[in-house]
Design a protein around this motif. Structure first.
Motif, mmCIF file in Angstrom:
data_model
loop_
_atom_site.group_PDB
_atom_site.id
_atom_site.type_symbol
_atom_site.label_atom_id
_atom_site.label_comp_id
_atom_site.label_asym_id
_atom_site.label_seq_id
_atom_site.Cartn_x
_atom_site.Cartn_y
_atom_site.Cartn_z
ATOM 1 N N ALA A 3 0.775 -1.298 -0.010
ATOM 2 C CA ALA A 3 0.038 -0.033 0.055
ATOM 3 C C ALA A 3 0.985 1.169 0.202
ATOM 4 N N ASN A 4 1.728 1.382 0.772
ATOM 5 C CA ASN A 4 2.563 2.481 0.748
ATOM 6 C C ASN A 4 3.459 3.087 -0.305
ATOM 7 N N MET A 5 3.706 1.982 -0.999
ATOM 8 C CA MET A 5 4.382 2.086 -2.056
ATOM 9 C C MET A 5 3.258 2.490 -3.261
ATOM 10 N N SER A 6 3.513 3.284 -4.194
ATOM 11 C CA SER A 6 2.288 3.820 -5.128
ATOM 12 C C SER A 6 2.011 2.790 -6.140
ATOM 13 N N ALA A 7 0.949 2.078 -5.983
ATOM 14 C CA ALA A 7 0.257 1.402 -6.969
ATOM 15 C C ALA A 7 -0.139 2.645 -8.054
ATOM 16 N N SER A 8 -0.243 2.283 -9.246
ATOM 17 C CA SER A 8 -0.663 3.290 -10.099
ATOM 18 C C SER A 8 -1.966 3.989 -9.711
ATOM 19 N N LEU B 93 1.394 -10.148 3.236
ATOM 20 C CA LEU B 93 2.762 -10.685 2.969
ATOM 21 C C LEU B 93 3.612 -10.805 4.026
ATOM 22 N N VAL B 94 4.161 -12.156 4.643
ATOM 23 C CA VAL B 94 5.011 -12.227 5.631
ATOM 24 C C VAL B 94 6.223 -11.494 5.383
ATOM 25 N N PRO B 95 6.705 -10.614 6.385
ATOM 26 C CA PRO B 95 7.793 -9.797 6.100
ATOM 27 C C PRO B 95 9.393 -10.725 6.280
ATOM 28 N N VAL B 96 9.442 -11.503 5.301
ATOM 29 C CA VAL B 96 10.708 -12.142 5.237
ATOM 30 C C VAL B 96 11.272 -12.126 4.026
ATOM 31 N N GLY B 97 12.605 -12.249 3.836
ATOM 32 C CA GLY B 97 13.333 -12.212 2.580
ATOM 33 C C GLY B 97 13.342 -11.119 1.567
ATOM 34 N N ILE B 98 13.609 -11.151 0.415
ATOM 35 C CA ILE B 98 13.568 -10.225 -0.648
ATOM 36 C C ILE B 98 12.432 -9.994 -1.388
ATOM 37 N N LEU B 99 12.176 -11.350 -2.235
ATOM 38 C CA LEU B 99 10.966 -11.432 -3.212
ATOM 39 C C LEU B 99 9.757 -11.410 -2.534
ATOM 40 N N ASN B 100 9.738 -11.994 -1.470
ATOM 41 C CA ASN B 100 8.210 -12.277 -0.691
ATOM 42 C C ASN B 100 7.402 -11.014 -0.817
ATOM 43 N N GLU B 101 7.941 -9.819 -0.635
ATOM 44 C CA GLU B 101 7.039 -8.571 -0.613
ATOM 45 C C GLU B 101 7.183 -7.857 -1.829
ATOM 46 N N THR B 102 8.596 -8.100 -2.610
ATOM 47 C CA THR B 102 8.791 -7.293 -3.858
ATOM 48 C C THR B 102 9.028 -8.167 -4.968
ATOM 49 N N HIS B 103 7.758 -8.574 -5.708
ATOM 50 C CA HIS B 103 8.254 -9.751 -6.521
ATOM 51 C C HIS B 103 7.657 -9.389 -8.167
ATOM 52 N N GLU B 104 7.823 -8.166 -8.253
ATOM 53 C CA GLU B 104 7.315 -7.629 -9.772
ATOM 54 C C GLU B 104 8.433 -7.779 -10.823
ATOM 55 N N PRO B 105 8.197 -8.431 -11.795
ATOM 56 C CA PRO B 105 9.478 -9.100 -12.497
ATOM 57 C C PRO B 105 10.482 -7.986 -13.039
ATOM 58 N N PRO B 106 10.072 -6.773 -13.126
ATOM 59 C CA PRO B 106 11.081 -5.671 -13.693
ATOM 60 C C PRO B 106 12.057 -5.423 -12.652
ATOM 61 N N THR B 107 11.617 -5.689 -11.387
ATOM 62 C CA THR B 107 12.395 -5.487 -10.214
ATOM 63 C C THR B 107 13.924 -6.498 -9.899
#
Lengths: 328, 328, 328
Positions: A3-8, B93-107
């Motif tokens: 949520a805090n990151m901006s979805a479009s 999302l459980v706050p663990v690791g890198i991809l679990n919360e930020t898993h959009e492919p361009p990232t």
């Protein structure tokens, strides 16, 4: 993303949808079904790059033991290389026939779609891969795609070489044998659309029977005044002894559909369809179907439909269909 | 709510999405799959209260007998208690690791996600409960959650104590034994992220075998100029005689991934991953995997990916992967 | 439609949603479930024509072997014929009871919905057909619908004549025997709502047992100051020897729910429910349930709920429920 990151926000997002409810009464078999409920979602990254998607709920209810399913029917990134050439990458509708790419209910006559673009061209038909579109001139365009292939059943069962059953729908799809699709489209004369497509499947059985196949299809759409005409022909030619044994090495069909639109709101049509999924045999396996009926559009994007249906040839049955459809 | 009552217009709504199409060719096993198609939807109730959600269609097609599924991966209300403290309630999302919360492919680099955050940390991993986030200072934050727990198979079958199979996904989940998750995150130095999480599961079998367990994980991300580095370590320690018997009382792994981004549009990476889901036994059950490849971003939110993959250790196989991804 | 053709931008689109996470602890049976996640989408074609839809993911996870499902619960076109009369065509919520049409969590007390509108009125209950609404005067309206009917199990199994199991959900539904629904609603006095509905099912078994049936239901809602009262009665009367044999020819129930809202943010309630799905037999098959608890609204559209539950009569059990809900 959280949520805090901006979805479009919604400024570059496009949204849409369509749907159709069908009531069918054929030989006193009465059923009612919200056949298709669709959401479109798109995003404009820049003038040259965009995303588009189509997500569908079929038959209203999807889950374990339920009749429907959720389907991703389009999801691709399109990049314009220049003013006349663009490339799609992802999951897209195969460029064949009339309805496969344009199937919103207010755009066509008849509660149910024509049977040719179902039994011969397996619409709605999507594959994954890359597609290049080039406009040679105003109203003349060419498409070429390298895309995932069909995988028809080939276990000596009743669905062997059934084209429609061969759609893998890009769901953990076998990609052993790809396909190539080309289309030429002519729309230079107002009211007229002519198009022809060829598709080559390198192996309809994905490495099992080495059954390469070709689909040839062409169609015409002509509208002048209230008068309209649609006609389409499609033909599969399958190079396989196994398919030949059951006459399924040839599968073809056509329809013609004259119509007349009296006003913006009301039009009538008649459609004759004929197809054979075992055209290679010597038995009379040709199916015939005639529909006559009308569309009523209270708004250009909302439609109520009615038609009478008569089945003949290798099938039999009479009845009628009622429908409601919309798009936005 | 019905049409006449006002559903929200779109002014406080945020919309987004991401998706990724994968082509995999490992040891001549070729498949193509629209692995993930995701819609984000959020709503801003006030400056202090917001809703956020993530809905996913996996494998393109969900229904009875179909390979995919529809998953609700996030759906929570977040309330800011003050400038530095907020609370999430719902499914998150459980706050663990890198991809679990930020898993959009361009990232991230690599067509497929790194295997550690799949086999050890069972990403994408969501649970229901409450999570408090507190920012101690610029770039130093702490999360603590009370959340629903895993329920690993424990019927003397092949998936016994398989962490990934233990995700209940908040779908009529057994809530006999809850879990507690804590994370400390440091982002005060530009380009650097350091984080460590601990999770305590009160019983991985939800009341059957009394198997409490702890997950420890830490990671670092560092970017300077074009150079990037990601490294992650994760370790499960399970207090259960049944798990010990098969060496599953220890399950751990790590990866390191250096990369170099030549321009906004192009970067290369290498990733070495090593993990063992039976680290407690005396057999050589360690898996190894190396990926090298590149990302091409025609737009910062659209990415084409390619990588070579080589599997070794207790597994074997070589091949390559191709992918297309987007976010908005 | 494809990307280049214009899907709607978002100006005439309305978006919304609601959701609820439930934690239940009854007789030490603890479960957590994101019970309902809903998206609303509407479109305004003109001042007189609009589309509205409600799409739901139940139990968070839908697919082969998964506990949840994706459901289309509303999808209709509404046309205003004049200032006081409008017609819905498509798939709509049946106009009966309180919760069936208005079930967003912040609008009612109690983590779980009242059992009468589940066991007797099978909410959430939608059918396909046409519905006409006419406003006789300010606060007096009448609805009449011709809609698809229920199809209760009738194979001499344990779910025979179970009303809830009879919902076909417009998914390839048998339309042999339609139903007719009428409702009169009175809201002319501020704070008061009175409504009564009658539904006639021409055959609950869709042509198998010739079991016509009538549903009668009435409810009252009254709010004055912080005080609130809700009461509802519902009764099925089924004309079938097979239903009579098991006492299922009568199925009825009621609830009363007084409540008091101390502030905008906090209110308490008590609810007594009683129902019998075999009211036609001479055994004591009446179920009773009492809930007492509170709602806390940090924002008018976000709610946290708690209640104690006590089951008695032909069932037994005690426990409590916790919930989070939102709408937008």
């Amino acid at each position: 993303v959280e949520a805090n990151m901006s979805a479009s926000n919604t400024s570059n997002v496009s949204l849409g949808g369509y749907g159709e409810l069908h009531y069918n009464n054929i030989e006193d078999n009465e059923s009612i079904d919200f056949h298709r409920f669709v959401l479109f979602m798109g995003y404009e990254y820049s003038d040259d790059i965009r995303f588009f998607s189509e997500l569908e709920v079929e038959h209203s209810l999807a889950g374990d033991g339920k009749p429907g399913e959720v389907e991703l029917e389009q999801a691709y990134v399109e990049i314009d290389l220049n003013d006349s050439t663009s490339v799609k990458s992802g999951l897209f509708l195969v460029p064949v026939g009339i309805l496969n790419e344009t199937h919103e209910p207010p755009t066509f006559y008849g509660v149910e779609r024509n049977p040719i673009e179902g039994k011969i061209i397996p619409s709605t038909w999507w594959e994954a891969g890359a597609l290049i579109n080039h406009k040679f001139a105003d109203g003349v365009s060419f498409d070429f795609a390298i895309n995932s292939g069909l995988e028809v059943p080939n276990d000596a069962g009743v669905y062997d070489f059934n084209i429609r059953s061969g759609r893998q729908k890009v769901a953990k799809a076998n990609a052993d044998s790809l396909a190539y699709t080309a289309r030429l489209k002519y729309t230079a004369v107002p009211g007229l659309e002519l198009a022809a497509s060829v598709q080559h499947q390198t192996d309809l059985t994905q490495g099992v029977l080495n059954a390469d196949a070709n689909l040839y299809t062409a169609h015409a759409i002509y509208n002048t005044g209230g008068f309209g005409l649609r006609a389409l022909y499609a033909n599969w030619s399958i190079d396989s002894a196994e398919a030949e044994a059951t006459g399924q090495d040839k599968q073809d069909g056509f329809f013609v559909e004259p119509s007349y639109r009296f006003t913006d709101k009301f039009g009538i049509f008649a459609r004759y369809s004929e197809w054979d999924n075992q055209a290679g045999d010597s038995f009379d396996t040709t199916m015939e179907q005639t529909n006559v009926g009308f569309n009523y559009w209270p708004h250009e994007d909302v439609v109520f439909k009615f038609d009478l249906e008569s089945r003949s040839g290798a099938q039999d049955g009479d009845g009628f269909n009622l429908g409601v459809g919309y798009q936005f």
